[in-house]
Design an enzyme around this catalytic site. Sequence first.
Site: not given
Length: 357
Positions: A40, A164, A44, A89, A53
């Site tokens: 990562r 998921y 963010r 992702d 973004r």
Amino acid sequence: MSANDRPSGQQTKTSATHESAFLKACRREPVPHTPVWFMRQAGRSLPEYLKVREGIAMLDSCMMPELVTEITLQPVRRHKVDAAIYFSDIVVPLKAIGIDLDIKPGVGPVIADPIRTRADLARLRDLTPEDVHYVTEAIGMLTAELGPTPLIGFAGAPFTLASYLVEGGPSRNHERTKAMMYGEPELWAELLDRLAEITGAFLKVQIEAGASAVQLFDSWVGALAPADYRRSVMPASAKVFDAVAPYGVPRIHFGVGTGELLGLMGEAGADVVGVDWRVPMDEGARRVGSGKALQGNLDPAVLFAPTATVEAKAREVLDAAAGLEGHVFNLGHGVMPTTDPDALTRLVEYVHTQTAR
């Protein structure tokens, strides 16, 4: 697969990339310094990431080659890390084959119609390069910009993707997933086999476009006991690693809370095994066994402490890894969103300085 048979992206790899500290460490060869990258790292915590973004949904951003290129390059420019990781992702290949899903802010991937029956498996069709043409385009742009810095491709592992799909979204206890695994083992095996095919195809696209290494993320597999992993998960992970083995690029395997599974994760076919922060690197090496490089493993939360503390904890990781055949310095999981980017930059410089040969 001979060198002549390899796609053009692999033929044109520069010797500088091949001889980079990151790829040499993955191959367990002597390095000029311990290489560093972060999971990562393109994310963010970077203000420049938040700026580009802004107003763009996560899945949409993964399908925009120019944006993917910019985001992937940002931490390389800022932190001087030894490898870039492709911005995407783990659910992108599922979206690409038509699974109705979305990534909801603050929640994660949410599946509109979960996979629960054998009939549902028909929705998991083969993935083709045309399904993810934007990946090929973005990696072409990236390798042109990165020069000697290697690019890591990645994908979600079959167990995590299955979780998921079966749960319909993130799950704390994986009740439905485990119920299928234990109660309908044949259906479970078919599901994981289909996901292994899709994942292998997705990694092949990335390698053929120019990725120098790949990482398989099994985010949720730490929820399993070793016997269940060996019987019900390891065959699918091994199928993914086998699919990309002919390309000769390093294959990294990482999961969270996988201290009890480290040896099995290496057995599945990885060349490099990621160790989270719960297990010291020397103990991780003992559990994995010989013939593998290791990656890790500073606790991401340490980055919120004063610089002296961060450096002391990083020193502990380096000391524990001192006897390893190959070590790639990383965090024990991903960079937290509120991490100070300057703390990451300082950490890279510290590791490089402390390990310069």
